[in-house]
Scaffold this motif. Sequence first.
Motif, short mmCIF file in Angstrom:
data_model
loop_
_atom_site.label_atom_id
_atom_site.label_comp_id
_atom_site.label_asym_id
_atom_site.label_seq_id
_atom_site.Cartn_x
_atom_site.Cartn_y
_atom_site.Cartn_z
N HIS A 78 0.86 -1.20 -0.02
CA HIS A 78 0.03 0.03 0.08
C HIS A 78 0.84 1.45 -0.04
O HIS A 78 0.57 2.09 -0.74
CB HIS A 78 -0.85 -0.14 1.07
N ALA A 79 1.81 1.40 1.04
CA ALA A 79 2.29 2.64 1.11
C ALA A 79 3.50 2.50 -0.35
O ALA A 79 3.55 3.68 -0.92
CB ALA A 79 3.72 2.36 2.06
N GLU A 80 3.81 1.50 -0.93
CA GLU A 80 4.78 1.47 -2.09
C GLU A 80 3.98 1.93 -3.34
O GLU A 80 4.36 2.74 -4.05
CB GLU A 80 5.39 0.29 -2.23
N ALA A 340 -2.51 -3.74 -2.94
CA ALA A 340 -2.42 -2.82 -2.09
C ALA A 340 -3.61 -2.62 -1.10
O ALA A 340 -3.50 -2.37 0.19
CB ALA A 340 -2.14 -1.60 -2.84
N ASN A 341 -4.52 -3.01 -1.70
CA ASN A 341 -6.06 -2.71 -0.88
C ASN A 341 -6.19 -3.60 0.09
O ASN A 341 -7.30 -3.72 0.98
CB ASN A 341 -7.01 -2.66 -1.94
N ASP A 343 -3.36 -4.85 1.92
CA ASP A 343 -2.15 -4.92 2.67
C ASP A 343 -2.76 -4.48 4.14
O ASP A 343 -3.52 -3.49 4.60
CB ASP A 343 -1.45 -3.43 2.49
N ARG A 344 -2.03 -5.40 5.21
CA ARG A 344 -2.43 -5.14 6.77
C ARG A 344 -2.08 -3.73 7.07
O ARG A 344 -2.62 -3.41 8.11
CB ARG A 344 -1.58 -6.20 7.33
N ALA A 345 -1.33 -3.05 6.41
CA ALA A 345 -1.10 -1.61 6.83
C ALA A 345 -2.44 -0.70 6.76
O ALA A 345 -2.70 0.37 7.79
CB ALA A 345 -0.42 -0.79 5.78
N LEU A 346 -3.50 -1.11 6.01
CA LEU A 346 -4.72 -0.61 6.26
C LEU A 346 -5.97 -1.19 7.41
O LEU A 346 -6.73 -0.62 7.59
CB LEU A 346 -5.65 -1.00 5.05
N SER A 361 -8.14 3.94 3.67
CA SER A 361 -7.68 4.83 2.61
C SER A 361 -7.29 3.93 1.44
O SER A 361 -6.16 3.80 0.88
CB SER A 361 -6.48 5.82 3.21
N HIS A 362 -8.31 3.10 0.90
CA HIS A 362 -8.11 2.43 -0.31
C HIS A 362 -7.59 3.01 -1.66
O HIS A 362 -7.82 4.24 -1.54
CB HIS A 362 -9.05 1.55 -0.48
N VAL A 363 -7.07 2.27 -2.57
CA VAL A 363 -6.67 3.00 -3.72
C VAL A 363 -7.45 2.49 -4.82
O VAL A 363 -6.80 2.39 -5.94
CB VAL A 363 -5.14 2.93 -4.20
#
Length: 424
Positions: A78-80, A340-341, A343-346, A361-363
Motif C-alpha cells: 500500500h505505501a509503495e 495494495a488494498n 495490505d495489513r497496513a490498512l 484509505s484504499h486506492v
Amino acid sequence: MGKLRSRVVSWFTRRYLARARKKGLDLSSMSLLPDEVLMPLRREGLDPVPELGRRRDDEPVSKLPVPFGPTVWLVSGHAEAKAVLGDAKSFSNDFTNLVGTAGADADDNPGGLGFADPPVHTRLRRLLTPEFTMRRLARLKPGIDSIVADRLDAMARRAEPVDLVEEFALPIPSLVICELLGVPYADREEFQKHAVARFDLFGGAGQSFGAISESLAYLTTVVRAQREDPGDGLIGMIIRDKGDEVSDAELAGLADGVLTGGFETTASMLSLGALVLLRDADAFKRVHDHDDAVGDYVEELLRYLSVVQVAFPRFARSDVEVGGVPIAAGDMVVVSLSGANRDRALGTGLDVFDGQRAPTSHVAFGYGVHRCVGAELARMELRAAYPALVRRFPSMRLAVPAEELAFRPSSIVYGVDRLPVTLS
C-alpha cells in the motif's frame, strides 16, 4: 424513446457478453509470458490468488520475469503503491513510452488523462474537474434514479432466472455515461458499440489499439456535431465554456477517458457487489433496512473487490527508489491495486469482506494526480443501485450454485460473465 433505449441496451449487452466470454486475454498473443507475469490478474472467485498476498508481504516491490521489452516491476504494498501513483515527477504515464511495446503505434495514442503527463495532464484535467464536482453531479441524480428504476421494472418483466449482468449491471453505467456526456439518443447504439470494443487492453494488442482508434474517431464526430449545437452534457458544457481553447482531438480523448474510467469498471462493481449481497445475508439486510448502511458497504466493496486490478503502467523517468528497491530509468512499474488494498497496513482481516468496516484509505480509484476524476459519480451510481435492487427484490437469490459462476481470468477489469438470479 423507451423502445429505442431498450434496443440500445439489448444490442450493447449482446456485444459486451460476446467479448467478455472470450475470457479476457488473447492467449496466442501472450504465449511468451510466464504464468508468474499474469499472477496479479488472477483470482480465486472474488479474491486475488494467495501468491499475490505472499508477494506483497515478502517483497512489496518485485521484478516480474517478462522475457521481452523493458524491465517490469510489480508494486503490491500500500505505501509503495501510493509512492509510485503519487509521484508524477519520477514516473511517466505518457503513451509514447508504450510505442514499440505491446503492439502500440504513435498513431494509436488515445489521448485523455490516463496516458498524459503534467503539464498537459494538468490542463486537460482542469477542463473536466468542474463537471465532476458534487454540485454539478447532483444534476445527474434524478436521471440515475430513473435509470435504475427503469432497469428494475425491466427485470420484473423478464422470465426467471434473470441475468443481473445483462439486465442491471451493464445498462446502468452505459446510460449514465450517455447522460453525462450528452450523447443524443439517436447516437447511443453507436456509442455503446465503441464502449464494448474499448477494453481488451491486453488481448491482441493490434486489435485493442485499433478499437481505441475507432472509438476516438466516433467520439470526434460527436464533438464536431456539438461544436455546431452544444448539448447540455459534459461535451457541450466544455465547448461553451472553453470554445477553441480545447481541440476536437483533446475533447474526444477526454470523452474516451470518461468512457474508459466509468463504464466497465462500474458495471463490474454493480455485478460483483450484488454477488456479495447475495452471499452475505447480514449485509443484504442492512442495505435493505437502513439508508445509511450503503455508504460503508460501497467503500468496503471498492476496497475488497478492487475491480481495476492494476493501474495504468508507469515508466521511471530517472533512477529512483521505491520501498528501498532501486528502479532504473526506463523501467516499467505496474501497481497492483488489488494487492495494495489488502495490505495489513490498512487494518486487520482485509482478506474478508466486512460491510460495517470503517472506510479505509484504499486506492481503488488510484491515487495522486491520476486518481479517477469520476470517483464520486461511480459512488453515486453504486449508492443508488444497491438499495433499490434489494428493496425491489427482497427475496432475490442466486439461481445457480456459486461454484458454477464464470469469472474473467487474467482481465485488468475483473468481472463475472453472467449472474443468474431468481427474484421471487
